[in-house]
Design a protein around this motif. Structure first.
Motif, PDB file in Angstrom:
ATOM      1  N   UNK A  58      50.546  47.844  55.717  1.00 23.89           N
ATOM      2  CA  UNK A  58      50.812  48.513  56.993  1.00 23.89           C
ATOM      3  C   UNK A  58      52.234  48.209  57.446  1.00 23.89           C
ATOM      4  N   UNK A  59      52.630  46.997  57.163  1.00 21.76           N
ATOM      5  CA  UNK A  59      53.992  46.570  57.508  1.00 21.76           C
ATOM      6  C   UNK A  59      55.018  47.288  56.616  1.00 21.76           C
ATOM      7  N   UNK A  60      54.767  47.281  55.315  1.00 23.49           N
ATOM      8  CA  UNK A  60      55.704  47.893  54.362  1.00 23.49           C
ATOM      9  C   UNK A  60      55.830  49.398  54.600  1.00 23.49           C
ATOM     10  N   UNK A  61      54.721  50.000  54.999  1.00 20.69           N
ATOM     11  CA  UNK A  61      54.703  51.447  55.246  1.00 20.69           C
ATOM     12  C   UNK A  61      55.756  51.850  56.269  1.00 20.69           C
ATOM     13  N   UNK A  62      56.098  50.910  57.142  1.00 20.13           N
ATOM     14  CA  UNK A  62      57.075  51.229  58.182  1.00 20.13           C
ATOM     15  C   UNK A  62      58.522  51.101  57.726  1.00 20.13           C
ATOM     16  N   UNK A  63      58.725  50.592  56.536  1.00 18.16           N
ATOM     17  CA  UNK A  63      60.102  50.487  56.031  1.00 18.16           C
ATOM     18  C   UNK A  63      60.702  51.883  55.925  1.00 18.16           C
ATOM     19  N   UNK A  64      61.995  51.992  56.221  1.00 21.55           N
ATOM     20  CA  UNK A  64      62.664  53.303  56.152  1.00 21.55           C
ATOM     21  C   UNK A  64      62.603  53.894  54.748  1.00 21.55           C
ATOM     22  N   UNK A  65      62.690  53.037  53.755  1.00 18.61           N
ATOM     23  CA  UNK A  65      62.751  53.525  52.382  1.00 18.61           C
ATOM     24  C   UNK A  65      61.397  53.974  51.841  1.00 18.61           C
ATOM     25  N   UNK A  66      60.327  53.642  52.535  1.00 16.37           N
ATOM     26  CA  UNK A  66      58.984  54.017  52.066  1.00 16.37           C
ATOM     27  C   UNK A  66      58.588  55.325  52.741  1.00 16.37           C
ATOM     28  N   UNK A  67      58.408  56.373  51.907  1.00 19.45           N
ATOM     29  CA  UNK A  67      58.297  57.711  52.497  1.00 19.45           C
ATOM     30  C   UNK A  67      56.863  58.195  52.656  1.00 19.45           C
ATOM     31  N   UNK A 109      62.503  55.952  48.699  1.00 19.20           N
ATOM     32  CA  UNK A 109      63.848  56.504  48.538  1.00 19.20           C
ATOM     33  C   UNK A 109      64.552  55.638  47.504  1.00 19.20           C
ATOM     34  N   UNK A 110      65.151  56.278  46.531  1.00 15.64           N
ATOM     35  CA  UNK A 110      65.725  55.509  45.435  1.00 15.64           C
ATOM     36  C   UNK A 110      67.125  55.015  45.798  1.00 15.64           C
ATOM     37  N   UNK A 111      67.165  53.908  46.494  1.00 14.91           N
ATOM     38  CA  UNK A 111      68.468  53.303  46.831  1.00 14.91           C
ATOM     39  C   UNK A 111      68.404  51.802  46.549  1.00 14.91           C
ATOM     40  N   UNK A 112      69.580  51.190  46.327  1.00 17.83           N
ATOM     41  CA  UNK A 112      69.588  49.758  45.988  1.00 17.83           C
ATOM     42  C   UNK A 112      68.845  48.920  47.044  1.00 17.83           C
ATOM     43  N   UNK A 113      68.131  47.924  46.593  1.00 25.50           N
ATOM     44  CA  UNK A 113      67.484  46.996  47.521  1.00 25.50           C
ATOM     45  C   UNK A 113      66.052  47.302  47.856  1.00 25.50           C
ATOM     46  N   UNK A 163      66.464  61.380  40.600  1.00 23.40           N
ATOM     47  CA  UNK A 163      65.638  61.841  41.720  1.00 23.40           C
ATOM     48  C   UNK A 163      65.889  61.001  42.973  1.00 23.40           C
ATOM     49  N   UNK A 164      65.717  61.657  44.103  1.00 21.38           N
ATOM     50  CA  UNK A 164      65.957  60.956  45.374  1.00 21.38           C
ATOM     51  C   UNK A 164      64.783  60.042  45.730  1.00 21.38           C
ATOM     52  N   UNK A 165      63.565  60.513  45.404  1.00 13.98           N
ATOM     53  CA  UNK A 165      62.363  59.725  45.688  1.00 13.98           C
ATOM     54  C   UNK A 165      61.704  59.326  44.369  1.00 13.98           C
ATOM     55  N   UNK A 166      61.286  58.114  44.262  1.00 15.90           N
ATOM     56  CA  UNK A 166      60.624  57.675  43.032  1.00 15.90           C
ATOM     57  C   UNK A 166      59.324  56.947  43.351  1.00 15.90           C
ATOM     58  N   UNK A 167      58.442  56.889  42.321  1.00 18.92           N
ATOM     59  CA  UNK A 167      57.184  56.166  42.453  1.00 18.92           C
ATOM     60  C   UNK A 167      57.331  54.784  41.853  1.00 18.92           C
ATOM     61  N   UNK A 168      57.009  53.790  42.636  1.00 18.42           N
ATOM     62  CA  UNK A 168      57.097  52.419  42.161  1.00 18.42           C
ATOM     63  C   UNK A 168      55.721  51.777  42.234  1.00 18.42           C
ATOM     64  N   UNK A 169      55.290  51.269  41.098  1.00 15.24           N
ATOM     65  CA  UNK A 169      53.970  50.633  41.069  1.00 15.24           C
ATOM     66  C   UNK A 169      54.123  49.123  40.986  1.00 15.24           C
ATOM     67  N   UNK A 170      53.381  48.425  41.824  1.00 13.29           N
ATOM     68  CA  UNK A 170      53.267  46.976  41.702  1.00 13.29           C
ATOM     69  C   UNK A 170      51.826  46.642  41.303  1.00 13.29           C
ATOM     70  N   UNK A 171      51.688  45.804  40.291  1.00 19.33           N
ATOM     71  CA  UNK A 171      50.355  45.275  39.977  1.00 19.33           C
ATOM     72  C   UNK A 171      50.296  43.871  40.571  1.00 19.33           C
ATOM     73  N   UNK A 172      49.326  43.680  41.456  1.00 18.34           N
ATOM     74  CA  UNK A 172      49.274  42.433  42.226  1.00 18.34           C
ATOM     75  C   UNK A 172      48.189  41.504  41.711  1.00 18.34           C
TER      76      UNK A 172
END
Lengths: 436, 436
Positions: free
Chosen positions: B416-425, B360-364, B394-403
């Motif tokens: 698995x932990x991040x998947x549970x964040x409200x902002x991760x759809x 979800x594209x919101x600050x933070x 757009x309300x939802x955006x794709x964010x890529x991290x290269x690790x």
């Protein structure tokens, strides 16, 4: 299958010999495991010219001798490895070992290309295998590919970059704009060229390898005296630059190609498209592209020289020889036959060409050359003659013609005529453009 | 050496069987010549399920039978070729032929990867060779390379593009922006995918080949159930686009790598640098890059499937089998041992990774995800999240991290932990980035 340790005798202990020693020292146990406990190899005798020379490998002093016969005749030497090079003493060593019924492993392309027929006959007569993967392209198993993997194929062509020294020099000339002498000096300094670089840069090292590959493909060895071979010594930075501007790179290419009337074998610096995979084979890497009727296009790429890469191919052949000794069986692959293939004369082979003329810059020069080419029936597909920005009013200029597919003999005759024009100040420079 | 004609029995007469027939029909005389008059091959019996099916090869009707035992037991069949696929009937055929002391040639990677250990044991017990160059990468002689040419080497890694169907589909998705279903449909239409494409696209065809290559390198077959295998079915045009924007291509890559603690075997769609030579392996071509301690880097490239390319490898093995029968001698190469190598669990293997989050594209949001990664000790080497020009709000955006290099288990737990964040759809999408 038994686990008897087999004794190796090395004739020669230079770069490759040291590599073989080091690989066997490090990986003997691995080889035993990978061969299901069958093959254990031990180097038992090493013949060298000078016992006191410093070496890249720490073989114990008691293994060394200056008498090569001691290596061949030693009762605990089961397999003889010839790594001294040349075609005289090396011939005697290999012949003597084969006559004694001992398998021979060699990396000596000159010996096999020049005198292989006699040695192959001895190998058959005495049922002693002669194995030579190390003779072509270092670690790349291209002998095995042609001799075994493609045995069911009619081989249509083989195109290879198989001399690392030349390839390194041309690469440096291309990348850094060096002249041939500077690039050669650099290659020597880095150990990519030997003290005597002759056979590497004059094309003969690559040509010997091409002759060997052709012999495995087409029934026998050709007389090397009939093969067309040119080296890289006369390649100039100017032609390399023009090649680049036209979308090509210059590589020392060996080419074997089957025609209805016979086979073509050539080794020469050639233009190849900068998009072709062979164009990106750099440094000491080698690559060989093979086209054949059933398998289609194949490419083999790897380290073309060096202590352990070439040593790796020797060790592979040693394992094969050991397996044959332990278990019986005939030669690994089939040796070239004794029928000399018919060579298509280079004059009859046709390719597109690049020709550079140095001309007096006066009106009518282009027309004059173009007419001579047209009269001979040679089509021009493009011209390239960028004026020199530093000297736009130069008296002499370089003019490049890119020619449609032209038989080489016709081109030579036509150029001999053009060379006599008043406006042409130097012998024209020709490169053949290979479509692979 | 005698010139006795050897009889071939084919079990199965589909694509590859027809190829073998056609090659032998066209090149039998050539094979005889190239083997110094030793090997003449004749297909004498062919077992098929349906006698009336139309074929790509014109074998005479009297060679055919529906009873495979007639092929194996036929007294004039010296070598049995198994080309029916699968792991049950095919197993019985191969086992029965070996027990009868007849050499077997097979292209059946699933059979060997799943039940090879039993067959290799039978081969040893009955001194009947089993040859399988056709099982991996069509015309490319990579079995021979690993089994013979690199026998003196410690093999450090094998990275391969060895499934043409997947490779073609990914290439079309990359070049033409097709979705997976469209690219698959096109591949089927062109005959590059079979009616049942499952094993090709789910990674298992490539995985079986990787298991075989690993078995030749590291002492035995691993239990395929323990191998990490993912297919290309879920690869999206979006990830292919992002890969390209980051300088990568997505390829179905199989990877075998040696560690101190064991070996790693994985098959999955992976990011590789678009500059790496494997990135330009397209269409139905296959390529395998091998790194080993003595030979260094090697690469083998060629047609990975198809009637005659795979037939070429079968014929090569037939010649080898014929030579063994004519002249005695043991198996061509050494079979995998019977020690199962230790597998490094995929969770413990570490690579750089690409992770795409749909958020979800919101600050933070970025801070939240970045913190979670940081808390796990996972370094971020780059981010990529181009806003959609057609929908910048757009309300939802794709964010890529290269690790940075991260153990896969740690990454999984953290995601698995991040998947549970409200902002991760959605479930995050992960690709491993392979440095070859």
């Amino acid at each position: 299958m038994s686990g008897k340790t087999l004794g190796i005798g090395l004739a020669g202990f230079g770069t490759v010999g040291s590599g073989v020693w080091n690989i066997l020292k490090r990986n003997s146990e691995l080889i035993r495991e990978r061969t299901n406990g069958v093959v254990t190899l031990e180097v038992r005798k090493i013949a060298v010219r000078d016992l006191n020379k410093s070496r890249d490998a720490d073989a114990p002093a008691d293994r060394f001798t200056t008498d090569v016969n001691e290596v061949i005749d030693h009762e605990e030497v089961d397999i003889v490895v010839e790594l001294i090079g040349g075609t005289t003493t090396a011939f005697d060593i290999v012949a003597r070992a084969l006559k004694a019924g001992k398998p021979v492993v060699t990396g000596n392309k000159a010996l096999l290309a020049e005198r292989g027929q006699e040695l192959f006959a001895l190998s058959r007569q005495h049922q002693a295998p002669i194995l030579f993967e190390a003779a072509v392209a270092g670690a790349i198993p291209v002998i095995k590919a042609v001799q075994e993997s493609l045995i069911g194929n009619q081989i249509d062509s083989i195109a290879g970059i198989i001399n690392g020294t030349s390839n390194y020099i041309l690469q440096r000339m291309t990348e850094a704009g060096l002249g041939y002498p500077e690039a050669l000096a650099e290659a020597k300094e880095l150990g990519y060229a030997e003290a005597d670089e002759t056979l590497d840069v004059n094309g003969w090292d690559a040509a010997h390898k091409a002759i060997l590959l052709a012999s495995l493909s087409y029934g026998g060895l050709v007389d090397s005296g009939k093969v067309y071979v040119r080296g890289i010594e006369k390649v100039t930075p100017l032609d390399i630059r023009f090649a680049k501007e036209l979308g090509y790179v210059i590589k020392l290419l060996c080419l074997v190609r089957r025609h209805e009337s016979g086979i073509e074998i050539r080794t020469q610096p050639s233009f190849i498209s900068s998009k072709h995979i062979l164009a990106s084979v750099n440094g000491v890497f080698n690559a060989i592209a093979v086209k054949s009727d059933a398998a289609g296009e194949s490419l083999f790429y790897g380290r073309g020289a060096g202590q352990e890469p070439t040593g790796s191919s020797v060790v592979s052949d040693l394992v094969e020889a050991a397996r044959l000794l332990s278990n019986g069986g005939s030669h690994r692959g089939f040796l070239p036959g004794d029928q000399e293939p018919v060579l298509v004369p280079v004059e009859e082979t046709a390719t597109p060409c690049y020709v550079r003329f140095k001309v007096t810059d006066r009106p009518g020069v282009i027309a004059e050359i173009a007419s001579a080419l047209a009269n001979a029936g040679i089509g021009i597909s493009g011209t390239h003659s960028p004026s020199d920005p530093d000297n736009p009013d130069a008296e002499f200029v370089d003019m490049v013609f890119v020619l449609h597919k032209t038989p080489f003999g016709l081109l030579k005759d036509t150029l001999a005529e053009i060379e006599n024009f008043d406006s042409v100040t130097e012998r024209p420079v020709v490169f053949r453009i290979e479509t692979l």
